[in-house]
Design an enzyme around this catalytic site. Structure first.
Site, PDB file in Angstrom:
ATOM      1  N   LYS A  24      46.081  38.867  34.231  1.00 51.89           N
ATOM      2  CA  LYS A  24      46.967  38.022  33.425  1.00 51.89           C
ATOM      3  C   LYS A  24      48.078  38.890  32.865  1.00 51.89           C
ATOM      4  O   LYS A  24      47.815  39.981  32.354  1.00 51.89           O
ATOM      5  CB  LYS A  24      46.166  37.397  32.294  1.00 51.89           C
ATOM      6  CG  LYS A  24      46.966  36.462  31.401  1.00 51.89           C
ATOM      7  CD  LYS A  24      46.021  35.684  30.498  1.00 51.89           C
ATOM      8  CE  LYS A  24      46.770  34.816  29.540  1.00 51.89           C
ATOM      9  NZ  LYS A  24      45.893  34.013  28.688  1.00 51.89           N
ATOM     10  N   LYS A  46      49.943  29.333  36.290  1.00 54.59           N
ATOM     11  CA  LYS A  46      51.142  29.739  35.539  1.00 54.59           C
ATOM     12  C   LYS A  46      51.203  28.945  34.253  1.00 54.59           C
ATOM     13  O   LYS A  46      50.692  27.827  34.178  1.00 54.59           O
ATOM     14  CB  LYS A  46      52.409  29.426  36.368  1.00 54.59           C
ATOM     15  CG  LYS A  46      52.816  30.573  37.275  1.00 54.59           C
ATOM     16  CD  LYS A  46      54.073  30.283  38.041  1.00 54.59           C
ATOM     17  CE  LYS A  46      55.316  30.865  37.372  1.00 54.59           C
ATOM     18  NZ  LYS A  46      55.220  32.303  37.135  1.00 54.59           N
ATOM     19  N   ASP A  75      42.553  26.175  22.200  1.00 52.51           N
ATOM     20  CA  ASP A  75      43.127  25.608  23.440  1.00 52.51           C
ATOM     21  C   ASP A  75      42.018  25.212  24.403  1.00 52.51           C
ATOM     22  O   ASP A  75      42.135  25.385  25.617  1.00 52.51           O
ATOM     23  CB  ASP A  75      44.067  26.633  24.089  1.00 52.51           C
ATOM     24  CG  ASP A  75      45.042  25.962  25.061  1.00 52.51           C
ATOM     25  OD1 ASP A  75      45.689  26.672  25.851  1.00 52.51           O
ATOM     26  OD2 ASP A  75      45.109  24.717  25.044  1.00 52.51           O
ATOM     27  N   ASN A  95      53.425  28.790  30.078  1.00 56.60           N
ATOM     28  CA  ASN A  95      54.737  28.960  29.441  1.00 56.60           C
ATOM     29  C   ASN A  95      55.101  30.428  29.302  1.00 56.60           C
ATOM     30  O   ASN A  95      56.256  30.802  29.347  1.00 56.60           O
ATOM     31  CB  ASN A  95      54.704  28.325  28.050  1.00 56.60           C
ATOM     32  CG  ASN A  95      54.151  26.910  28.168  1.00 56.60           C
ATOM     33  OD1 ASN A  95      54.546  26.181  29.052  1.00 56.60           O
ATOM     34  ND2 ASN A  95      53.177  26.574  27.340  1.00 56.60           N
ATOM     35  N   PHE A  96      54.092  31.263  29.070  1.00 51.76           N
ATOM     36  CA  PHE A  96      54.447  32.658  28.748  1.00 51.76           C
ATOM     37  C   PHE A  96      54.236  33.601  29.914  1.00 51.76           C
ATOM     38  O   PHE A  96      54.720  34.696  29.915  1.00 51.76           O
ATOM     39  CB  PHE A  96      53.571  33.161  27.594  1.00 51.76           C
ATOM     40  CG  PHE A  96      53.679  32.316  26.379  1.00 51.76           C
ATOM     41  CD1 PHE A  96      52.642  31.483  26.009  1.00 51.76           C
ATOM     42  CD2 PHE A  96      54.824  32.328  25.607  1.00 51.76           C
ATOM     43  CE1 PHE A  96      52.728  30.681  24.893  1.00 51.76           C
ATOM     44  CE2 PHE A  96      54.921  31.542  24.488  1.00 51.76           C
ATOM     45  CZ  PHE A  96      53.871  30.719  24.128  1.00 51.76           C
ATOM     46  N   VAL A 152      48.579  34.090  35.721  1.00 49.47           N
ATOM     47  CA  VAL A 152      47.332  34.772  36.089  1.00 49.47           C
ATOM     48  C   VAL A 152      47.342  34.887  37.614  1.00 49.47           C
ATOM     49  O   VAL A 152      47.547  33.886  38.303  1.00 49.47           O
ATOM     50  CB  VAL A 152      46.092  33.977  35.620  1.00 49.47           C
ATOM     51  CG1 VAL A 152      44.823  34.654  36.110  1.00 49.47           C
ATOM     52  CG2 VAL A 152      46.071  33.857  34.100  1.00 49.47           C
TER      53      VAL A 152
HETATM   54  C1  LIG Z   1      41.407  28.794  34.538  1.00 48.62           C
HETATM   55  C2  LIG Z   1      41.869  30.199  34.231  1.00 48.62           C
HETATM   56  C3  LIG Z   1      42.573  30.236  32.847  1.00 48.62           C
HETATM   57  C4  LIG Z   1      43.875  29.470  32.863  1.00 48.62           C
HETATM   58  N1  LIG Z   1      44.713  29.930  33.958  1.00 48.62           N
HETATM   59  C5  LIG Z   1      46.012  30.413  33.835  1.00 48.62           C
HETATM   60  O1  LIG Z   1      46.675  30.651  34.848  1.00 48.62           O
HETATM   61  N2  LIG Z   1      46.638  30.651  32.652  1.00 48.62           N
HETATM   62  C6  LIG Z   1      46.053  30.780  31.344  1.00 48.62           C
HETATM   63  C7  LIG Z   1      47.217  31.139  30.398  1.00 48.62           C
HETATM   64  C8  LIG Z   1      48.435  30.663  31.110  1.00 48.62           C
HETATM   65  S1  LIG Z   1      49.940  31.451  30.734  1.00 48.62           S
HETATM   66  O2  LIG Z   1      50.454  31.893  31.980  1.00 48.62           O
HETATM   67  O3  LIG Z   1      50.689  30.495  29.996  1.00 48.62           O
HETATM   68  C9  LIG Z   1      49.814  32.834  29.791  1.00 48.62           C
HETATM   69  C10 LIG Z   1      49.891  34.078  30.410  1.00 48.62           C
HETATM   70  C11 LIG Z   1      49.862  35.215  29.610  1.00 48.62           C
HETATM   71  C12 LIG Z   1      49.730  35.104  28.220  1.00 48.62           C
HETATM   72  C13 LIG Z   1      49.675  33.831  27.633  1.00 48.62           C
HETATM   73  C14 LIG Z   1      49.713  32.685  28.433  1.00 48.62           C
HETATM   74  C15 LIG Z   1      48.096  30.848  32.581  1.00 48.62           C
HETATM   75  C16 LIG Z   1      44.117  29.885  35.287  1.00 48.62           C
HETATM   76  C17 LIG Z   1      42.866  30.726  35.298  1.00 48.62           C
HETATM   77  N3  LIG Z   1      42.254  30.754  36.621  1.00 48.62           N
HETATM   78  C18 LIG Z   1      42.624  29.728  37.560  1.00 48.62           C
HETATM   79  C19 LIG Z   1      41.304  31.691  37.033  1.00 48.62           C
HETATM   80  N4  LIG Z   1      40.753  31.461  38.239  1.00 48.62           N
HETATM   81  C20 LIG Z   1      39.819  32.316  38.714  1.00 48.62           C
HETATM   82  N5  LIG Z   1      39.354  33.387  38.062  1.00 48.62           N
HETATM   83  C21 LIG Z   1      39.882  33.630  36.840  1.00 48.62           C
HETATM   84  N6  LIG Z   1      39.594  34.629  35.949  1.00 48.62           N
HETATM   85  C22 LIG Z   1      40.352  34.465  34.830  1.00 48.62           C
HETATM   86  C23 LIG Z   1      41.174  33.351  34.984  1.00 48.62           C
HETATM   87  C24 LIG Z   1      40.871  32.814  36.262  1.00 48.62           C
END
Ligand SMILES: C[C@@H]1CCN(C(=O)N2CC[C@@H](S(=O)(=O)c3ccccc3)C2)C[C@@H]1N(C)c1ncnc2[nH]ccc12
Length: 284
Positions: free
Chosen positions: A54, A29, A148, A31-32, A35
């Site tokens: 996402k 999770k 970032d 700020n915006f 995922v």
């Molecule tokens: C490390 C990854 C990126 C960072 N992240 C995340 O949760 N976020 C990145 C953006 C932010 S947000 O929620 O702020 C955001 C939400 C929308 C617009 C803009 C920002 C959340 C976790 C992800 N994660 C664990 C994953 N794990 C396994 N497979 C994956 N495929 C793709 C991602 C992914």
């Protein structure tokens, strides 16, 4: 049969139907938005693929426009060291679009290091660092600035492969310019920001290299939370004057200390002043 969006307009984009997208858990999770781990299961028998979806939480116009740009960005990137784009899902009810990406079960580098730091050797750290480098080199060749780059946004695909994830803040450098200046400070922690990004909100390929240097520090600290840049720079300073505090430290040529866990044969020498020269020399 709901009217399918015009496939030819986005022929390279694969459209996922929301009714077949089943949420399983939250992967992260911010700020915006968030995922989520979902299964795309059109046959309804749990044989569908696992995907990472996402979506924006707030439907503020500004972030929606940014999100559309993020989708445009990630769908144009084709590199072994960058998380793969799978498509989009129009959620009719909530007037929002979701970004569908490949799901990598090992998750982020932070979580992976917490679990496996005991058996990650120096060679593997250097392999991960070189893969992040190659991903960033590809990004630079496309004139993108990530803005970032941090271990929390690096994904682990396998014990020998990592990928750059999350292009929520990525911008394209205009052809006639060397950097991108943002109007308002972002939400991400400034401890990964280069000095010119902290003081003038200027972002460039060089500021991405600075962030890569911070990621090296995280890697060679095995993402140890107690050595997290925020902890090292000043978790005691309240956020408003944090930027001034950090800038003064950097102006006095203070730099993150060599991680104590960093193996003796790896020297991370950096001249972090205005230009960033980061090199890792292996001495036997
Ligand atoms: C490390 C990854 C990126 C960072 N992240 C995340 O949760 N976020 C990145 C953006 C932010 S947000 O929620 O702020 C955001 C939400 C929308 C617009 C803009 C920002 C959340 C976790 C992800 N994660 C664990 C994953 N794990 C396994 N497979 C994956 N495929 C793709 C991602 C992914």
């Amino acid at each position: 049969f709901c009217r399918r969006p015009n496939m030819f307009k986005k022929q390279q984009q694969d459209v996922f139907e929301e009714r077949y997208l089943r949420c399983i858990s939250i992967l992260g999770k911010g700020n915006f938005g968030s995922v989520e781990l979902c299964r795309y299961d059109p046959w309804g028998d749990n044989t569908g693929d696992l995907v990472a979806v996402k979506e924006l939480q707030s439907n503020k116009q500004a972030t929606m426009a940014d999100f559309q740009r993020e989708i445009q960005t990630i769908s144009s990137l084709h590199c072994d060291y960058i998380v793969k784009y799978k498509g989009i899902c129009y959620s009719a009810g909530r007037l929002s679009t979701k970004l569908v990406m490949e799901y990598l079960p090992y998750g982020s580098l932070i979580g992976y290091m917490e679990k496996h730091r005991q058996n990650v050797c120096t060679r593997r750290l250097l392999l991960f660092a070189s893969q992040i480098c190659k991903g960033m080199e590809y990004l630079q060749s496309m004139r993108y600035v990530h803005r970032d780059l941090a271990a929390r946004n690096i994904l682990v695909a396998s014990d020998t492969l990592v990928k750059i994830a999350d292009f929520g803040l990525t911008k394209i450098i205009p052809v006639d310019k060397e950097y991108y200046r943002v109007t308002q400070p972002g939400e991400s922690p400034i401890f990964w920001y280069a000095p010119e990004s902290v003081s003038e909100l200027k972002f460039s390929h060089k500021s991405d290299v600075w962030s890569f240097g911070i990621v090296l520090h995280e890697l060679f600290s095995y993402c140890d939370i107690s050595r997290n840049p925020k902890r090292k720079i000043g978790s005691y300073v309240q956020s408003s004057s944090m930027a001034i505090h950090l800038l003064n430290l950097l102006k006095d040529n203070w730099r993150l200390p060599m991680p104590s866990q960093c193996p003796p044969k790896v020297k991370i020498k950096t001249d972090f002043y205005m230009n960033v020269f980061v090199w890792v020399t292996l001495t036997n």
